[in-house]
Design an enzyme around this catalytic site. Structure first.
Site, mmCIF file in Angstrom:
data_model
loop_
_atom_site.group_PDB
_atom_site.id
_atom_site.type_symbol
_atom_site.label_atom_id
_atom_site.label_comp_id
_atom_site.label_asym_id
_atom_site.label_seq_id
_atom_site.Cartn_x
_atom_site.Cartn_y
_atom_site.Cartn_z
ATOM 1 N N SER A 45 78.809 73.482 54.070
ATOM 2 C CA SER A 45 79.151 73.293 55.485
ATOM 3 C C SER A 45 78.024 73.708 56.428
ATOM 4 O O SER A 45 77.522 74.841 56.345
ATOM 5 C CB SER A 45 80.391 74.140 55.791
ATOM 6 O OG SER A 45 80.490 74.393 57.167
ATOM 7 N N LYS A 119 72.537 67.819 66.713
ATOM 8 C CA LYS A 119 73.969 67.594 66.871
ATOM 9 C C LYS A 119 74.677 68.865 67.355
ATOM 10 O O LYS A 119 74.094 69.958 67.391
ATOM 11 C CB LYS A 119 74.609 67.095 65.561
ATOM 12 C CG LYS A 119 74.215 67.829 64.318
ATOM 13 C CD LYS A 119 74.848 69.207 64.122
ATOM 14 C CE LYS A 119 76.346 69.241 64.265
ATOM 15 N NZ LYS A 119 76.979 69.796 63.004
ATOM 16 N N ASN A 121 78.641 70.847 66.901
ATOM 17 C CA ASN A 121 79.852 70.825 66.079
ATOM 18 C C ASN A 121 80.920 69.953 66.724
ATOM 19 O O ASN A 121 81.089 69.946 67.946
ATOM 20 C CB ASN A 121 80.388 72.258 65.899
ATOM 21 C CG ASN A 121 81.548 72.289 64.921
ATOM 22 O OD1 ASN A 121 82.694 72.078 65.301
ATOM 23 N ND2 ASN A 121 81.245 72.526 63.659
ATOM 24 N N ARG A 158 79.674 59.722 57.620
ATOM 25 C CA ARG A 158 80.755 60.348 58.394
ATOM 26 C C ARG A 158 80.900 59.644 59.735
ATOM 27 O O ARG A 158 79.924 59.549 60.492
ATOM 28 C CB ARG A 158 80.427 61.823 58.558
ATOM 29 C CG ARG A 158 81.252 62.562 59.580
ATOM 30 C CD ARG A 158 81.074 64.043 59.372
ATOM 31 N NE ARG A 158 81.392 64.835 60.534
ATOM 32 C CZ ARG A 158 81.317 66.145 60.575
ATOM 33 N NH1 ARG A 158 80.906 66.820 59.501
ATOM 34 N NH2 ARG A 158 81.616 66.809 61.684
HETATM 35 C C1 SPV Z 1 81.114 71.602 58.869
HETATM 36 O O1 SPV Z 1 81.803 72.233 58.065
HETATM 37 O O2 SPV Z 1 80.030 72.002 59.277
HETATM 38 C C2 SPV Z 1 81.575 70.294 59.356
HETATM 39 C C3 SPV Z 1 82.987 70.063 59.491
HETATM 40 O O3 SPV Z 1 80.747 69.495 59.680
HETATM 41 S S1 SPV Z 1 83.373 70.405 61.105
HETATM 42 O O4 SPV Z 1 83.041 71.744 61.404
HETATM 43 O O5 SPV Z 1 84.806 70.134 61.195
HETATM 44 O O6 SPV Z 1 82.640 69.456 61.942
HETATM 45 MG MG MG Z 2 78.961 70.247 60.059
#
Ligand code: SPV
Ligand code: MG
Length: 544
Positions: A45, A119, A121, A158
């Site tokens: 992640s 990017k 989150n 994604r």
């Molecule tokens: C992550 O785990 O970094 C993701 C999922 O990309 S989220 O945080 O839901 O975007």
């Molecule tokens: Mg992520």
């Protein structure tokens, strides 16, 4: 352990005929914990990787830093990692290089999202986030697929259209375009607390290729619903970093408030659990195989089970080895000597008042049957400490440092130290008279003399003794097994309960393994009575 390539494992997971699950990890330790829990894959992640370094999920970690962390995670596990590769950290060219570097680290695959670098989150102002142009993103997918050398490496595309508020139709349009560009699976993401839009997407998608979801926000949806909708892979995306945060906060608060460790000790992992997770045992085993050296790691065994005689008051609450001599106990003097010689693995066999033994820097084993007085029973308690290079000695010995140095220098498998000074001048136990193959000839350094017998008899075979054994023995190499064999024989004999180390040495001689003799002249003493103790103070201070 799964022996398939990690890329193949991930591909199999995505194409499994049932819904599969992977869990987030953010370093080697958490990755290993995911595997031990039974998961077949790991989510690398971006949120958790950056959070563990207290930086934001905005590409504040460089991509090479991410790859470095992943290397630890991959090395620690045998299951595949699907990296959350954000936007691929740049354009199609950056993506190509990323894929090559991930393959080199045995990463199963990468997921890239159709946002712009750097990017943010998806759960931070998601609807304001700009999406990548579809064609540009398709070029990035295609570049990644063309760059991979392992045919099973997976690229998951994604779709962030639902996050950015573009609606189902755009999400489907993008998903289809990415599939046609070569994506191995589509991750459809949502920030809603209900799964409706994800389920609607899944229905329309109709398994064109595997579908991946991240139910962080719609976590209360029964997992059965995902199965019914043919979801291929569910990512539990951040739950180890979140559990670590909660646990660390609670522990830190408690230690701060109580100024003590007592409250938390039972709630935190033991230090040995850390060692287990690190694989410390494997290293110990490997050392036995690979860490060969002509100079074996030496160990020492100190026999300190007896109370000693004639020192009633002084040994009322402690064994003889704990009596101070010139401000320092006899045992501490011995331990310091060994440590100075680089011998750090020291085992003390206690018995009488063993609880009073200062075990700092030593391993203490206890001969519960110390009252029987068998030195060999005490030695039997310390067999784990018998290495390929062991010094065995009595705990009431004081000696000049060179005696130990010389003992360690000589090559013989079995070696005893004998004091050749005239018997009426030599200190020590009157029983330990040594008969040897030759008398001490000072002119011949390292002369080859073997021991024939240790005895209390002042005469043996019509001869006088050649000196007195000082209570020090060294076994190395094959000597260890000879010692164990002799001890094993004696253990089966009736008199074992009253046997002492000289009985063992005499058995070694009888078995054809006579120890070599290292002669000294004085420079040692042992403590058998109050008079010795008085002299010991002077000896320790170098005055005798
Ligand atoms: C992550 O785990 O970094 C993701 C999922 O990309 S989220 O945080 O839901 O975007
Ligand atoms: Mg992520």
């Amino acid at each position: 352990m799964n022996r398939l390539r990690k890329t193949t494992q991930l591909r199999n997971l995505l194409h499994s005929d049932q819904t599969e699950f992977i869990l987030e990890a953010h370093n080697g330790l958490s990755a290993r914990i995911v595997e031990e829990a039974g998961f077949k894959g790991i989510w690398g992640s971006g949120l958790a990787l950056s959070a563990q370094h207290a930086v934001r999920d905005n590409n504040e970690l460089s991509w090479t830093q991410v790859v470095n962390i992943l290397e630890f995670m991959s090395d620690a596990t045998s299951i595949p990692i699907l990296l959350d590769g954000d936007t691929g950290y740049g354009d199609f060219n950056n993506m190509r290089r990323l894929v090559r570097k991930l393959e080199q680290r045995a990463i199963g695959g990468v997921c890239i999202e159709d946002k712009l670098f750097p990017k943010t989150n998806s759960f931070i102002q998601g609807e304001q986030q700009e999406l990548e142009d579809v064609e540009t993103f398709c070029g990035k997918i295609q570049a990644g697929k063309d760059a991979q050398q392992d045919e099973d490496f997976c690229i998951v595309a994604r779709v962030e259209a639902l996050i950015a508020g573009w609606g189902l139709e755009e999400a489907l349009r993008r998903g289809e375009a990415y599939r046609r560009a070569g994506a191995d699976a589509i991750l459809i993401h949502s920030k809603q607390s209900r799964p409706d839009e994800i389920l609607a997407f899944a229905r329309e998608w109709d398994n064109r290729c595997p579908l991946v979801i991240v139910p962080t926000k719609y976590y209360s949806t029964p997992t059965e619903v995902f199965r019914e909708h043919g979801i291929g892979l569910v990512i539990w995306a951040n739950h180890l970093v979140r559990s670590a945060i909660a646990a660390m906060q609670a522990t830190a608060r408690t230690i701060y408030e109580t100024e003590s460790l007592v409250e938390v000790e039972g709630r935190v992992a033991t230090v040995s659990e850390i060692f287990r997770l690190q694989g410390a045992d494997e290293l110990l085993e490997a050392e036995k195989i690979y860490a060969r050296s002509t100079r074996q790691e030496a160990t020492a065994i100190i026999l300190a089970a007896s109370r000693g005689q004639g020192m009633d008051e002084l040994t009322r609450d402690r064994p003889k080895v704990m009596i101070p001599v010139a401000g320092k106990t006899v045992l501490r003097r011995l331990v310091d000597k060994f440590k100075a010689q680089g011998i750090n693995d020291i085992t003390v066999v206690g018995g009488y008042r063993s609880e009073a033994i200062d075990a700092q820097g030593v391993k203490l084993v206890v001969n519960e049957d110390w009252e029987s007085g068998s030195e060999l029973a005490s030695l039997s308690c310390a067999l784990d400490a018998l290495s390929d290079n062991t010094v065995l000695l009595y705990g009431d010995l004081l000696f000049r440092t060179y005696i130990l140095n010389n003992l360690m220098d000589w090559e013989s498998d079995l070696l005893v130290v004998v004091d050749s000074s005239p018997l009426d001048q030599a200190p020590g136990n009157k029983n330990d008279l040594a008969y040897c193959t030759a008398a001490d000839d000072r002119a011949m350094y390292q002369q080859k003399v073997s021991l024939e017998r240790i005895s209390s008899e002042a005469e043996w075979q019509g001869r006088s003794p050649n000196g007195r054994w000082i209570g020090m023995l060294r076994a190395r190499g094959a000597g260890r097994q000879h010692l164990l064999d002799a001890l094993g024989q004696l253990r089966g004999e009736p008199g074992f309960a009253s046997m002492s180390v000289p009985d063992l040495v005499n058995r070694l001689v009888a078995n054809g393994h006579a120890p070599q003799v290292q002669y000294i002249s004085g420079h040692w003493m042992d403590i058998n009575n109050l008079e010795d103790l008085q002299r010991a103070g002077d000896f320790a201070q170098g005055q005798t």
